[in-house]
Design an enzyme around this catalytic site. Structure first.
Site, short mmCIF file in Angstrom:
data_model
loop_
_atom_site.label_atom_id
_atom_site.label_comp_id
_atom_site.label_asym_id
_atom_site.label_seq_id
_atom_site.Cartn_x
_atom_site.Cartn_y
_atom_site.Cartn_z
CE LYS A 156 16.03 29.27 -6.97
NZ LYS A 156 15.24 28.13 -7.08
CB SER A 210 7.13 35.95 -1.20
OG SER A 210 8.39 35.62 -0.87
CB VAL A 213 11.75 35.43 -0.37
CG1 VAL A 213 13.22 35.27 -1.05
CG2 VAL A 213 11.31 34.26 0.26
CD GLU A 231 9.31 43.50 -11.55
OE1 GLU A 231 8.45 44.04 -11.13
OE2 GLU A 231 10.11 44.30 -12.39
CB CYS A 265 3.02 39.59 -9.18
SG CYS A 265 3.66 39.18 -10.71
CD GLU A 358 0.94 38.36 -4.34
OE1 GLU A 358 2.04 38.03 -3.33
OE2 GLU A 358 1.03 38.78 -5.46
P1 NDP Z 1 9.48 32.73 -2.88
O1 NDP Z 1 9.45 34.11 -2.87
O2 NDP Z 1 9.92 31.81 -1.69
O3 NDP Z 1 9.93 32.09 -4.35
C1 NDP Z 1 10.59 32.69 -5.45
C2 NDP Z 1 12.09 32.33 -5.90
O4 NDP Z 1 12.89 32.85 -4.89
C3 NDP Z 1 12.13 30.81 -5.98
O5 NDP Z 1 13.02 30.68 -7.13
C4 NDP Z 1 12.73 30.54 -4.74
O6 NDP Z 1 13.63 29.15 -4.68
C5 NDP Z 1 13.72 31.58 -4.28
N1 NDP Z 1 14.08 31.76 -3.01
C6 NDP Z 1 13.42 31.34 -1.87
N2 NDP Z 1 14.22 31.64 -0.58
C7 NDP Z 1 15.20 32.29 -1.11
C8 NDP Z 1 16.20 32.89 -0.75
N3 NDP Z 1 16.60 32.90 0.96
N4 NDP Z 1 17.23 33.57 -1.51
C9 NDP Z 1 17.03 33.72 -2.63
N5 NDP Z 1 16.20 33.02 -3.32
C10 NDP Z 1 15.23 32.51 -2.75
O7 NDP Z 1 8.01 32.51 -3.27
P2 NDP Z 1 7.13 30.94 -2.88
O8 NDP Z 1 7.33 30.22 -4.19
O9 NDP Z 1 7.20 30.44 -1.75
O10 NDP Z 1 5.58 31.65 -3.11
C11 NDP Z 1 5.14 32.37 -1.69
C12 NDP Z 1 4.34 33.32 -1.93
O11 NDP Z 1 5.05 34.40 -2.67
C13 NDP Z 1 2.91 33.04 -2.96
O12 NDP Z 1 2.09 32.56 -2.37
C14 NDP Z 1 2.88 34.60 -3.54
O13 NDP Z 1 1.97 35.11 -2.60
C15 NDP Z 1 4.21 35.14 -3.74
N6 NDP Z 1 4.96 34.94 -4.77
C16 NDP Z 1 4.76 36.15 -5.68
C17 NDP Z 1 5.33 35.99 -7.17
C18 NDP Z 1 5.17 37.11 -7.92
O14 NDP Z 1 5.40 36.89 -9.02
N7 NDP Z 1 5.46 38.38 -7.54
C19 NDP Z 1 5.77 34.84 -7.66
C20 NDP Z 1 5.75 33.89 -6.55
C21 NDP Z 1 5.39 33.86 -5.32
P3 NDP Z 1 12.46 27.82 -4.47
O15 NDP Z 1 11.22 27.85 -5.31
O16 NDP Z 1 13.49 26.65 -4.91
O17 NDP Z 1 12.54 27.76 -2.81
#
Ligand code: NDP
Length: 454
Positions: A156, A210, A213, A231, A265, A358
């Site tokens: 996904k 994040s 999540v 991660e 990250c 972050e």
């Molecule tokens: P999320 O944690 O929301 O998204 C990461 C992935 O998880 C996406 O594919 C998202 O889908 C999916 N997801 C969201 N909610 C659920 C759930 N309840 N169950 C299973 N999967 C889920 O990150 P965001 O995109 O909202 O970013 C928010 C913050 O997170 C950023 O500002 C940053 O600080 C951090 N982040 C850190 C990352 C890293 O590499 N460590 C990567 C991305 C974000 P969808 O996008 O379709 O909702």
């Protein structure tokens, strides 16, 4: 089996890139059923044939590096240089794990009364949930070892950045990997990702995103005692000692913090500098930051592109309220696009929100420290522990500090975090488990022990 669509916007131009259908919960369940049905035959593909299919997949990614990179530039606003590296990383990771099917060794363990053997067996259906910040590589770190170990995979991508993942799914099919063995399901995290967590036939979840999540994913997996690799976020320290090559440390600090517009990250977003060289370091840092080339990401000269979305730019901007302690900033292009200038803050306290949280944007903080113990204390004063850098010419100190910092990936006199030959993952709230490197197969296999009486 789709519910709705999502419009994808080019972050550098705000123009429509395309529209993608979102997979529904029912569509996800149907895909899980297909992946489950395909598992026995994929598991039983001869190791050499599975290896050949993965190598063919890698070859097709290599053939398409340029179009994949162009797609990522348009969908995610990555600089074209970065996007080429990212597509190349998928190729490299596929090639690396293509060697695995033929080397998935068990052990023969000496026991009394018989012969004891262990086998590494695939888990079944693996769900990979990828974020928007590195759509291609992070997907590959999950699907390549999972497929190599004999699992079927559902990927996904993030709702905002599905295009390269969909193309990778097509390339896998062109390589001869059966359709139901590797399926890409664009959709919402709360729908598709959630079903991966809840569905009993998904036997493993790989999540990058994040910490917030990630926690809910882990809790959901716990209900079925389902393994999860996580991660998550980071707030990594870049520790600069007085004896370091200060010019190089300052010149490279923006790369360590602003690469991918800080949406990384592993960003070294907290620079800790020994007090005796603090002012000198800032003098050297300023031209490196103001000269950081924030440009149209299609230009090969661009070092940084825009942020992923308007909403994310708003979030990043919230860390710079009126009166924020800005030391200096870079510049951005004018006009359309979700641009944000590279920014350096000099917070008055290590408890400031910009120091602790972050930001996931091109904003870094610089703080002074007194001595080695103080540097380690400040570096570890975080809920996170993903990466970090240590700048010193003293090898003993480099090793002492590397051992003392609670973080999964440290680099000395460089900012390297992710190398596909070596394990990658976080301490504390930065995650659980390790990806990449020689041991990643362990995360996608169960060990079976068989005793045969003499
Ligand atoms: P999320 O944690 O929301 O998204 C990461 C992935 O998880 C996406 O594919 C998202 O889908 C999916 N997801 C969201 N909610 C659920 C759930 N309840 N169950 C299973 N999967 C889920 O990150 P965001 O995109 O909202 O970013 C928010 C913050 O997170 C950023 O500002 C940053 O600080 C951090 N982040 C850190 C990352 C890293 O590499 N460590 C990567 C991305 C974000 P969808 O996008 O379709 O909702």
């Amino acid at each position: 089996m789709t519910t709705a669509t999502v419009d994808l916007i080019n972050p550098a131009t705000e123009e429509l890139v395309g529209t993608v259908q979102l997979t529904s919960a029912e569509g996800t369940d149907a895909a899980v059923a297909r992946a489950h049905a395909a598992f026995p035959s994929w598991r039983d593909v001869a190791p050499g044939d599975r290896a050949r299919l993965l190598r063919r997949f890698a070859d097709l990614v290599d053939r398409d590096i340029e179009p994949l990179a162009e797609l990522e530039v348009r969908n995610s606003g990555h600089t074209v240089g970065n996007a080429r590296w990212e597509a190349g990383n998928v190729r490299d990771v596929l090639e690396y794990y293509a060697a695995a099917p033929e080397r998935l060794f068990g052990r023969q363990i000496p026991v009394p009364g018989g012969v004891n053997l262990t086998f590494k067996e695939p888990l079944g259906v693996v769900g990979v949930i990828a974020p928007w910040n590195f759509p291609m590589p992070i997907a590959g770190w999950g699907f390549a070892p999972a497929l190599a170990a004999g699992n079927t995979v559902l990927l996904k991508p993030a709702e905002l950045t599905p295009l390269t993942a969909l193309r990778l799914g097509e390339l896998a099919r062109e390589a001869g990997i059966p359709e139901d063995v590797f399926q890409v399901l664009p959709g919402k995290g709360t729908v598709v990702g959630q079903r991966f967590v809840e569905h009993p036939l998904v036997r493993k979840v790989v999540f990058t995103g994040s910490t917030e999540v990630g926690r809910t994913v882990l809790a959901g997996c716990a209900a079925q005692v389902k393994p999860a690799t996580l991660e998550l976020g980071g707030k990594s320290a870049n520790i600069v000692f007085a004896d370091a090559d200060l010019a190089t440390a300052a010149a490279t600090a923006p790369d360590g913090a602003f690469d991918n517009a800080g949406q990384d990250c592993c960003a070294r977003s907290r620079i800790l500098v020994q007090r005796t060289v603090f002012d000198r370091f800032l003098e050297l840092l300023e031209p490196a930051v103001t000269g950081f080339r924030v440009q149209d990401p299609t230009l090969s000269s661009a070092q940084m592109g825009p942020l992923i979305s308007a909403a994310h730019r708003e979030k990043v901007a919230s860390y710079l309220p009126e009166g924020a302690p800005v030391a200096f900033r870079g510049s951005t292009p004018e006009g359309a696009g979700w641009w944000f200038p590279p920014t350096v803050l000099l917070p008055s306290s290590p408890t400031d929100r910009a120091v602790v949280e972050e930001i996931f944007g091109p904003v870094l903080v610089v703080l002074p420290f007194e001595d080695e113990a103080d540097a380690v204390r400040l570096a570890n004063d975080s809920d996170y522990g993903l990466s970090g850098s240590i700048w010193t010419q003293n090898l003993g100190r480099a090793l002492r500090v590397a051992r003392a910092v609670q973080s999964g990936n440290l680099s000395v006199n460089s900012h390297s975090s992710v190398r596909y030959w070596t394990p990658f993952g976080g301490y504390k709230q930065s995650g659980l488990g390790r990806e990449l490197g020689p041991d990643a197969l362990d995360a996608f296999t169960e060990v079976k022990n068989v005793f045969i009486a003499h």
